[in-house]
Design a protein around this motif. Structure first.
Motif, short mmCIF file in Angstrom:
data_model
loop_
_atom_site.label_atom_id
_atom_site.label_comp_id
_atom_site.label_asym_id
_atom_site.label_seq_id
_atom_site.Cartn_x
_atom_site.Cartn_y
_atom_site.Cartn_z
N VAL A 4 0.79 -0.56 0.02
CA VAL A 4 -0.05 0.18 -0.20
C VAL A 4 1.18 1.04 0.49
O VAL A 4 0.78 2.25 -0.58
N SER A 5 1.99 1.18 0.49
CA SER A 5 3.30 2.30 0.09
C SER A 5 3.54 2.32 -1.39
O SER A 5 3.87 1.66 -1.84
N SER A 6 4.74 3.27 -1.13
CA SER A 6 5.34 3.41 -2.49
C SER A 6 6.56 3.01 -2.46
O SER A 6 7.49 2.52 -3.49
N GLU A 7 6.78 2.39 -1.22
CA GLU A 7 7.84 1.29 -1.26
C GLU A 7 8.22 -0.09 -1.70
O GLU A 7 6.70 -0.77 -1.51
N LEU A 8 8.56 -0.81 -2.03
CA LEU A 8 8.02 -1.95 -1.93
C LEU A 8 8.95 -3.03 -1.43
O LEU A 8 10.86 -2.68 -0.82
N ARG A 9 8.29 -3.78 -0.35
CA ARG A 9 9.15 -4.03 0.45
C ARG A 9 9.68 -5.32 -0.12
O ARG A 9 9.11 -6.67 -0.09
N VAL A 10 10.50 -6.34 0.62
CA VAL A 10 11.39 -7.03 0.04
C VAL A 10 11.72 -8.33 0.99
O VAL A 10 12.36 -8.00 2.37
N LEU A 11 11.96 -9.22 1.06
CA LEU A 11 12.01 -10.52 2.44
C LEU A 11 13.23 -11.29 1.53
O LEU A 11 12.83 -11.59 0.10
N ILE A 12 13.92 -10.73 2.09
CA ILE A 12 15.64 -12.17 1.26
C ILE A 12 15.40 -13.29 2.45
O ILE A 12 15.69 -13.49 3.51
N VAL A 13 15.52 -14.62 1.76
CA VAL A 13 15.57 -16.08 1.81
C VAL A 13 17.19 -16.51 1.89
O VAL A 13 16.95 -17.05 0.57
N ASP A 14 18.24 -16.77 2.52
CA ASP A 14 18.57 -17.46 2.23
C ASP A 14 19.65 -18.02 3.69
O ASP A 14 20.17 -17.46 4.14
N ASP A 15 20.42 -19.38 3.35
CA ASP A 15 21.23 -19.88 4.32
C ASP A 15 22.64 -19.38 4.43
O ASP A 15 23.23 -19.48 5.56
N ASP A 16 22.92 -18.65 3.21
CA ASP A 16 24.65 -18.03 3.58
C ASP A 16 23.96 -16.20 4.22
O ASP A 16 23.11 -15.53 3.29
N ALA A 17 24.69 -16.43 5.59
CA ALA A 17 24.12 -15.06 5.39
C ALA A 17 25.30 -13.99 5.15
O ALA A 17 24.81 -12.89 4.92
N LEU A 18 26.43 -14.15 4.69
CA LEU A 18 26.77 -12.92 3.44
C LEU A 18 26.55 -13.13 2.36
O LEU A 18 25.62 -11.36 1.86
N VAL A 19 25.69 -13.52 1.91
CA VAL A 19 24.62 -13.71 0.85
C VAL A 19 23.47 -12.30 0.81
O VAL A 19 23.04 -11.55 0.54
N ARG A 20 22.62 -12.89 2.14
CA ARG A 20 21.82 -12.01 2.65
C ARG A 20 22.05 -10.90 3.09
O ARG A 20 21.76 -9.83 1.98
N ALA A 21 23.44 -10.46 3.12
CA ALA A 21 23.36 -9.19 3.56
C ALA A 21 24.69 -8.55 2.65
O ALA A 21 23.88 -7.52 2.79
N GLY A 22 24.49 -8.98 1.68
CA GLY A 22 25.54 -8.11 -0.07
C GLY A 22 23.73 -7.62 -0.45
O GLY A 22 23.51 -7.49 -1.00
N VAL A 34 12.51 -1.42 0.25
CA VAL A 34 13.15 -1.56 1.41
C VAL A 34 13.16 -2.73 1.86
O VAL A 34 11.93 -3.69 1.41
N VAL A 35 14.47 -3.46 2.57
CA VAL A 35 14.64 -4.99 3.22
C VAL A 35 13.68 -5.28 4.24
O VAL A 35 14.40 -4.40 5.00
N VAL A 36 13.05 -5.02 4.07
CA VAL A 36 11.86 -5.94 5.48
C VAL A 36 12.67 -7.08 6.78
O VAL A 36 11.38 -6.95 7.50
N GLY A 37 12.97 -7.70 6.00
CA GLY A 37 13.22 -9.28 6.72
C GLY A 37 14.10 -9.89 6.32
O GLY A 37 14.65 -9.51 4.87
N GLN A 38 14.54 -10.84 6.71
CA GLN A 38 15.47 -11.91 6.27
C GLN A 38 14.73 -13.36 7.41
O GLN A 38 13.99 -13.08 8.11
N ALA A 39 15.54 -14.11 6.43
CA ALA A 39 15.03 -15.75 6.76
C ALA A 39 16.86 -16.11 6.34
O ALA A 39 17.04 -16.01 5.35
N ALA A 40 16.75 -17.69 7.28
CA ALA A 40 17.80 -17.84 6.72
C ALA A 40 17.52 -19.32 6.71
O ALA A 40 18.34 -20.23 6.29
N ASP A 41 16.23 -20.56 6.53
CA ASP A 41 15.86 -21.46 5.69
C ASP A 41 14.29 -20.87 5.67
O ASP A 41 13.63 -20.15 5.78
N LEU A 58 12.66 -12.83 -2.09
CA LEU A 58 13.52 -12.99 -3.48
C LEU A 58 14.85 -14.82 -2.19
O LEU A 58 14.51 -14.86 -0.80
N MET A 59 14.23 -15.51 -3.13
CA MET A 59 14.49 -17.46 -2.24
C MET A 59 15.54 -18.27 -3.03
O MET A 59 15.54 -18.31 -4.38
N ASP A 60 16.38 -18.42 -2.27
CA ASP A 60 16.97 -19.29 -2.65
C ASP A 60 16.57 -20.84 -2.62
O ASP A 60 15.70 -20.82 -1.83
#
Length: 220
Positions: A4-22, A34-41, A58-60
């Motif tokens: 509903v906002s003008s920003e696209l909300r992105v969730l990153i899912v990857d078991d590699d912490a470096l990939v998630r950070a990058g 805007v990246v709103v969250g991360q998941a490792a599995d 974004l799904m690994d």
């Protein structure tokens, strides 16, 4: 799903912490995303989606407990689901097709340039599917190969008699000679003769090859 906002909300899912950070650093620096969250599995995805309500995930693919295809299927089965872009190093035909069948709106390789990942996020969020050029080529090659195999198989089976084609179909269904004899009202010896004739006419070595030919022809 569109936010509903003008920003696209992105969730990153990857078991590699470096990939998630990058990915997080790259996307957080882009206007309108805007990246709103991360998941490792994959088993963390549903809870993360509940908490962060992303527009795009974004799904690994390869993760220790729940793989990305399963997680994608679960997400896409929700009410008002987020869009999913599979981002992976594994571009086998099976992975691509399984991900798309699970509901992924995009399939990109991890060596995709950052600008193209950003574009993919925006396009998929707008409901436009996107595949990396390598993936598109693989699917085109697979389709062409399948079409060629279908035509070859159809031509091969056209050289057989109607009775031989019935035997081919039964073989493809895993029937034994005795079962084929019962189904087609012939003797076991006659079935064996038909199978032998099929092998000779089509230059095949065994019943497995008969079954594969029937599969290529769309019969099984």
């Amino acid at each position: 799903m569109a936010g509903v906002s003008s920003e696209l909300r992105v969730l990153i899912v990857d078991d590699d912490a470096l990939v998630r950070a990058g990915l997080s650093m790259m996307l957080d620096g882009v206007h309108g995303i805007v990246v709103v969250g991360q998941a490792a599995d994959g088993d963390e995805v549903s809870a993360a989606a509940d908490l962060h309500v992303p527009d795009v995930v974004l799904m690994d693919l390869r993760m220790p407990r729940v793989d990305g295809i399963t997680a994608t299927r679960r997400l896409r089965g929700r009410h008002d689901p987020p869009e999913v872009i599979v981002l992976t190093t594994f571009d086998t035909d099976e992975n691509i097709l399984h991900a798309l069948r699970a509901g992924a709106g995009g399939f990109l390789l991890k060596d995709t340039p950052p600008a193209e990942i950003v574009t993919a996020v925006r396009r998929v969020a707008a409901g436009e599917p996107i595949l990396s050029p390598q993936v598109t080529r693989r699917l085109m090659d697979r389709a062409a190969t399948q079409a060629d195999a279908f035509e070859r198989a159809q031509a091969a089976l056209a050289a057989l008699s109607p009775r031989e084609n019935e035997v081919v179909l039964a073989v493809a269904r895993g029937r034994s000679n005795a079962e084929i004899a019962a189904e087609l009202f012939m003797s076991v010896a006659t079935v064996k003769a038909h199978v032998s004739s099929v092998l000779t006419k089509l230059d095949l070595d065994n019943r497995t090859q008969i079954a594969l030919l029937a599969h290529d022809a769309g019969l099984a």
